[in-house]
Design an enzyme around this catalytic site. Structure first.
Site, PDB file in Angstrom:
ATOM      1  N   CYS A 240       0.859  -1.186   0.000  1.00 23.19           N
ATOM      2  CA  CYS A 240       0.000   0.000   0.000  1.00 23.19           C
ATOM      3  C   CYS A 240       0.892   1.232   0.000  1.00 23.19           C
ATOM      4  O   CYS A 240       2.084   1.133  -0.298  1.00 23.19           O
ATOM      5  CB  CYS A 240      -0.992  -0.013   1.166  1.00 23.19           C
ATOM      6  SG  CYS A 240      -0.283   0.237   2.812  1.00 23.19           S
TER       7      CYS A 240
ATOM      8  N   ASN B 199       2.387   1.559   4.301  1.00 24.68           N
ATOM      9  CA  ASN B 199       2.638   0.301   5.003  1.00 24.68           C
ATOM     10  C   ASN B 199       2.335   0.386   6.500  1.00 24.68           C
ATOM     11  O   ASN B 199       3.020  -0.200   7.324  1.00 24.68           O
ATOM     12  CB  ASN B 199       4.072  -0.190   4.766  1.00 24.68           C
ATOM     13  CG  ASN B 199       4.308  -1.633   5.190  1.00 24.68           C
ATOM     14  OD1 ASN B 199       5.383  -1.963   5.671  1.00 24.68           O
ATOM     15  ND2 ASN B 199       3.330  -2.494   5.023  1.00 24.68           N
TER      16      ASN B 199
ATOM     17  N   CYS C  22      -1.414   0.765   7.318  1.00 25.48           N
ATOM     18  CA  CYS C  22      -2.850   0.473   7.441  1.00 25.48           C
ATOM     19  C   CYS C  22      -3.257  -0.769   6.647  1.00 25.48           C
ATOM     20  O   CYS C  22      -3.422  -1.847   7.204  1.00 25.48           O
ATOM     21  CB  CYS C  22      -3.689   1.678   6.998  1.00 25.48           C
ATOM     22  SG  CYS C  22      -3.501   3.160   8.010  1.00 25.48           S
ATOM     23  N   ARG C  23      -3.402  -0.610   5.346  1.00 20.72           N
ATOM     24  CA  ARG C  23      -3.979  -1.683   4.528  1.00 20.72           C
ATOM     25  C   ARG C  23      -3.055  -2.881   4.342  1.00 20.72           C
ATOM     26  O   ARG C  23      -3.471  -4.027   4.553  1.00 20.72           O
ATOM     27  CB  ARG C  23      -4.387  -1.134   3.160  1.00 20.72           C
ATOM     28  CG  ARG C  23      -5.485  -0.089   3.238  1.00 20.72           C
ATOM     29  CD  ARG C  23      -5.717   0.593   1.920  1.00 20.72           C
ATOM     30  NE  ARG C  23      -4.547   1.401   1.545  1.00 20.72           N
ATOM     31  CZ  ARG C  23      -4.401   1.997   0.384  1.00 20.72           C
ATOM     32  NH1 ARG C  23      -5.325   1.865  -0.554  1.00 20.72           N
ATOM     33  NH2 ARG C  23      -3.333   2.716   0.127  1.00 20.72           N
ATOM     34  N   SER C  24      -1.831  -2.651   3.904  1.00 19.77           N
ATOM     35  CA  SER C  24      -0.962  -3.803   3.618  1.00 19.77           C
ATOM     36  C   SER C  24      -0.571  -4.576   4.875  1.00 19.77           C
ATOM     37  O   SER C  24      -0.555  -5.809   4.832  1.00 19.77           O
ATOM     38  CB  SER C  24       0.256  -3.402   2.786  1.00 19.77           C
ATOM     39  OG  SER C  24       1.045  -2.436   3.410  1.00 19.77           O
TER      40      SER C  24
ATOM     41  N   ASP D 144      -8.276   3.813   1.549  1.00 25.58           N
ATOM     42  CA  ASP D 144      -7.199   4.023   2.518  1.00 25.58           C
ATOM     43  C   ASP D 144      -7.792   4.566   3.818  1.00 25.58           C
ATOM     44  O   ASP D 144      -8.193   5.728   3.881  1.00 25.58           O
ATOM     45  CB  ASP D 144      -6.167   4.993   1.953  1.00 25.58           C
ATOM     46  CG  ASP D 144      -4.907   5.047   2.802  1.00 25.58           C
ATOM     47  OD1 ASP D 144      -4.951   4.645   3.981  1.00 25.58           O
ATOM     48  OD2 ASP D 144      -3.875   5.505   2.281  1.00 25.58           O
TER      49      ASP D 144
END
Length: 156
Positions: free
Chosen positions: A8, A11, A13-15, A125
């Site tokens: 993401c 690095n 939150c999402r990934s 995001d």
């Protein structure tokens, strides 16, 4: 061993959420020794930091471990180390394609390709939207489908 990298922007939150959820799925299926799972960001603003506090809160609510995870930036060497590089949104995908100077059989895909019941093209995001719950639900579905695809491809 199958190597999977989630990418993401920062690095945090999402990934890392996808890394933790995918790791948890492989453990539940008794397959954790067959995988190396990591995450990275296209940017380096958060290098060395743990996942965002709301990502940690969401993972805690679902009893998913994120122990030892810290942010790092994606790099050219990742193309040699990973079989799957999964971008959390179209911009991340574009940034990854700009890094790629060759095609060595690495599967580079957008995460939402694995979420079959959604018209969304990007994982939103939550750093900007604040909607960590929605992101967790998308990531859980996508990780389940990604694992199913890998199991089929590798006859696991």
């Amino acid at each position: 061993m199958i190597h999977v990298l989630f990418v993401c922007l920062g690095n945090i939150c999402r990934s890392p959420m996808a890394e933790a959820v995918f790791r948890n799925l492989t453990e539940q299926e008794g397959m954790k020794d067959q995988f190396r799972i990591d995450s990275a960001g296209t940017g380096r603003w958060h290098e060395g930091k743990p996942p965002h506090q709301d990502t940690r809160r969401m993972l805690d609510q679902h009893n998913v471990s994120y122990d030892g995870m810290t942010a790092r930036q994606v790099n050219v060497a990742d193309w040699d180390e990973f079989d799957y590089i999964i971008a959390m949104d179209r911009q991340n995908y574009s940034d990854l394609e700009a890094l790629r100077s060759f095609d060595e059989g690495v599967v580079v895909a957008q995460f939402m390709d694995y979420v079959h019941d959604s018209d969304m093209e990007d994982v939103p995001d939550p750093y900007f939207t604040g909607n960590f719950e929605e992101v967790y639900e998308l990531i859980e579905k996508g990780c389940e489908n990604l694992l199913a695809d890998i199991k089929e491809a590798y006859k696991l």
